[in-house]
Write an enzyme that holds these catalytic residues in place. Structure first.
Site, PDB file in Angstrom:
ATOM      1  N   SER A 124      26.497  31.777  36.314  1.00 40.84           N
ATOM      2  CA  SER A 124      27.824  31.759  35.686  1.00 40.84           C
ATOM      3  C   SER A 124      28.236  30.312  35.495  1.00 40.84           C
ATOM      4  O   SER A 124      27.809  29.424  36.250  1.00 40.84           O
ATOM      5  CB  SER A 124      28.846  32.446  36.603  1.00 40.84           C
ATOM      6  OG  SER A 124      30.155  32.241  36.108  1.00 40.84           O
ATOM      7  N   TYR A 166      32.949  33.481  44.704  1.00 34.27           N
ATOM      8  CA  TYR A 166      32.066  33.842  43.575  1.00 34.27           C
ATOM      9  C   TYR A 166      31.379  32.573  43.034  1.00 34.27           C
ATOM     10  O   TYR A 166      30.169  32.574  42.790  1.00 34.27           O
ATOM     11  CB  TYR A 166      32.909  34.511  42.485  1.00 34.27           C
ATOM     12  CG  TYR A 166      32.167  34.814  41.201  1.00 34.27           C
ATOM     13  CD1 TYR A 166      31.326  35.923  41.106  1.00 34.27           C
ATOM     14  CD2 TYR A 166      32.319  34.013  40.064  1.00 34.27           C
ATOM     15  CE1 TYR A 166      30.658  36.215  39.923  1.00 34.27           C
ATOM     16  CE2 TYR A 166      31.650  34.291  38.886  1.00 34.27           C
ATOM     17  CZ  TYR A 166      30.817  35.392  38.820  1.00 34.27           C
ATOM     18  OH  TYR A 166      30.150  35.679  37.648  1.00 34.27           O
TER      19      TYR A 166
HETATM   20  N1  LIG Z   1      31.553  38.756  32.065  1.00 40.30           N
HETATM   21  C1  LIG Z   1      31.632  37.476  32.333  1.00 40.30           C
HETATM   22  O1  LIG Z   1      32.577  36.790  31.906  1.00 40.30           O
HETATM   23  C2  LIG Z   1      30.578  36.797  33.146  1.00 40.30           C
HETATM   24  C3  LIG Z   1      30.569  35.396  33.164  1.00 40.30           C
HETATM   25  C4  LIG Z   1      29.596  34.749  33.900  1.00 40.30           C
HETATM   26  C5  LIG Z   1      28.659  35.470  34.607  1.00 40.30           C
HETATM   27  N2  LIG Z   1      28.699  36.835  34.583  1.00 40.30           N
HETATM   28  C6  LIG Z   1      27.666  37.531  35.350  1.00 40.30           C
HETATM   29  O2  LIG Z   1      26.991  38.435  34.512  1.00 40.30           O
HETATM   30  C7  LIG Z   1      26.461  39.514  35.290  1.00 40.30           C
HETATM   31  C8  LIG Z   1      26.866  40.837  34.647  1.00 40.30           C
HETATM   32  O3  LIG Z   1      28.280  40.962  34.750  1.00 40.30           O
HETATM   33  P1  LIG Z   1      29.149  41.777  33.691  1.00 40.30           P
HETATM   34  O4  LIG Z   1      30.165  40.850  33.164  1.00 40.30           O
HETATM   35  O5  LIG Z   1      28.279  42.513  32.759  1.00 40.30           O
HETATM   36  O6  LIG Z   1      29.921  42.754  34.687  1.00 40.30           O
HETATM   37  P2  LIG Z   1      29.846  44.339  34.883  1.00 40.30           P
HETATM   38  O7  LIG Z   1      30.042  45.041  33.594  1.00 40.30           O
HETATM   39  O8  LIG Z   1      30.787  44.615  36.009  1.00 40.30           O
HETATM   40  O9  LIG Z   1      28.347  44.579  35.354  1.00 40.30           O
HETATM   41  C9  LIG Z   1      27.889  44.296  36.642  1.00 40.30           C
HETATM   42  C10 LIG Z   1      26.606  45.070  36.846  1.00 40.30           C
HETATM   43  O10 LIG Z   1      26.106  44.776  38.148  1.00 40.30           O
HETATM   44  C11 LIG Z   1      25.637  45.965  38.708  1.00 40.30           C
HETATM   45  N3  LIG Z   1      25.709  45.920  40.156  1.00 40.30           N
HETATM   46  C12 LIG Z   1      26.755  45.589  40.946  1.00 40.30           C
HETATM   47  N4  LIG Z   1      26.436  45.769  42.250  1.00 40.30           N
HETATM   48  C13 LIG Z   1      25.142  46.227  42.266  1.00 40.30           C
HETATM   49  C14 LIG Z   1      24.254  46.620  43.299  1.00 40.30           C
HETATM   50  N5  LIG Z   1      24.612  46.582  44.594  1.00 40.30           N
HETATM   51  N6  LIG Z   1      23.013  47.035  42.964  1.00 40.30           N
HETATM   52  C15 LIG Z   1      22.637  47.086  41.664  1.00 40.30           C
HETATM   53  N7  LIG Z   1      23.427  46.720  40.647  1.00 40.30           N
HETATM   54  C16 LIG Z   1      24.681  46.311  40.945  1.00 40.30           C
HETATM   55  C17 LIG Z   1      26.548  47.059  38.161  1.00 40.30           C
HETATM   56  O11 LIG Z   1      25.807  48.287  38.126  1.00 40.30           O
HETATM   57  P3  LIG Z   1      26.103  49.585  39.046  1.00 40.30           P
HETATM   58  O12 LIG Z   1      27.566  49.591  39.366  1.00 40.30           O
HETATM   59  O13 LIG Z   1      25.640  50.718  38.196  1.00 40.30           O
HETATM   60  O14 LIG Z   1      25.227  49.390  40.247  1.00 40.30           O
HETATM   61  C18 LIG Z   1      26.822  46.566  36.745  1.00 40.30           C
HETATM   62  O15 LIG Z   1      25.900  47.106  35.841  1.00 40.30           O
HETATM   63  C19 LIG Z   1      26.999  39.329  36.702  1.00 40.30           C
HETATM   64  O16 LIG Z   1      26.023  38.704  37.514  1.00 40.30           O
HETATM   65  C20 LIG Z   1      28.188  38.397  36.497  1.00 40.30           C
HETATM   66  O17 LIG Z   1      28.478  37.646  37.649  1.00 40.30           O
HETATM   67  C21 LIG Z   1      29.623  37.512  33.873  1.00 40.30           C
END
Ligand SMILES: NC(=O)c1ccc[n+]([C@@H]2O[C@H](COP(=O)([O-])OP(=O)(O)OC[C@H]3O[C@@H](n4cnc5c(N)ncnc54)[C@H](OP(=O)(O)O)[C@@H]3O)[C@@H](O)[C@H]2O)c1
Length: 260
Positions: A154, A167
């Site tokens: 991130s 985080y």
């Molecule tokens: N959106 C942003 O602005 C942003 C910015 C920078 C970085 N990121 C990073 O991008 C990645 C994806 O985030 P997102 O924005 O797409 O959020 P999201 O829609 O909340 O997706 C998070 C994913 O992580 C999975 N997850 C959480 N805990 C888990 C576990 N114990 N085992 C397996 N899977 C797990 C969830 O799947 P299940 O609940 O089905 O397990 C979900 O599919 C993350 O690492 C986040 O930190 C996001």
């Protein structure tokens, strides 16, 4: 003449594929020709995504995975390799976040974030990496085409922001983990890179953009906008491909300029 990247014949394992960035990474890699393994805890959501990918003519497989359990990681990776084939591409994307001031972070909050974002990401990459290493050394069957590991860190791993301190610490660990793996595994043809996305509208933060505080934050961003998951399509395909063979240990910000 046009430039294209073809991932046909490759197997991509995407963690956290049930929503947000992971779902879009899986769809994009499938459109580029890869067979995709969709892994996370919410299997019903993964099945919906599999149906959408199959409707487009793609090859998708669903696997239950909880990255906080080493047994679950080992089982899912083994299952993927037996059922689908050697994993060529790992998108190490599962992640969670909480929002609070440093003084309010509880042990529970801390463990929740670090168990998923740091320990989970490490052991998923280690499990897949071990198998890639074995193939690179010729110890395991299969034609080795080089491995690609893409860790989703991130912008918060590079730039500290208020109220997401724990985080940010966890994502800084993912950045260093990426470099450590790239250093040790590069000579085996395994490239390990990190993407540091800026704010992208997904389940992790969707509610925030509706609040007054969220709207204020958007106004602070250089182009006063939040991205959408599709904004990372080209980058994920590049890092997954053999064309990125000279890119290893890179930490690539895709944040619309927020980090500069
Ligand atoms: N959106 C942003 O602005 C942003 C910015 C920078 C970085 N990121 C990073 O991008 C990645 C994806 O985030 P997102 O924005 O797409 O959020 P999201 O829609 O909340 O997706 C998070 C994913 O992580 C999975 N997850 C959480 N805990 C888990 C576990 N114990 N085992 C397996 N899977 C797990 C969830 O799947 P299940 O609940 O089905 O397990 C979900 O599919 C993350 O690492 C986040 O930190 C996001």
């Amino acid at each position: 003449m046009s430039y294209s990247i073809d991932l046909s014949g490759r197997v991509a394992f995407v963690t956290g594929a049930s929503s947000g960035l992971g779902a879009q990474f899986a769809r994009t890699l499938s459109r580029a020709g890869a067979a995709v393994v969709l892994a996370s805890r919410r299997v019903e959501k993964l099945k919906d995504l599999r149906a959408r990918i199959e409707a487009e003519g793609g090859d998708a497989h669903v696997l239950e995975l909880d990255v906080t359990s080493i047994d679950s990681i080992r089982a899912a990776v083994a299952h993927a390799e037996t059922e689908v084939g050697s994993i060529d591409i790992l998108v190490n994307n599962s992640g969670v976040s909480t929002t609070q001031r440093i003084q309010d972070v509880t042990e529970e909050d801390y463990d929740f974030i670090f168990d998923t974002n740091v320990k989970g990401a490490f052991f998923v990459a280690q499990e897949v990496g071990k198998r890639m290493l074995a193939r690179a050394r010729g110890a395991a069957p299969g034609t080795y085409t080089g491995g690609r590991i893409i860790n989703i860190a991130s912008m918060a791993g590079l730039k500290v922001l208020p109220q997401i301190g724990a985080y940010a610490m966890s994502k800084a660990a993912v950045v260093q983990m990426t470099k450590a793996m790239a250093l040790e595994w590069g000579r085996f043809g395994i490239n390990v890179n990190a993407i540091c996305p800026g704010y992208i509208d997904t389940e992790i933060n969707h509610h925030h953009w509706q609040t007054e505080q969220g709207q204020k934050l958007v106004q602070m961003l250089p182009r006063k906008r939040v991205g959408s998951p599709e904004d990372l399509d080209a980058l994920i395909v590049l890092l997954a491909s053999s064309q990125s063979h000279f890119i290893n240990g890179a930490v690539i910000a895709a944040d619309d300029g927020f980090g500069v």
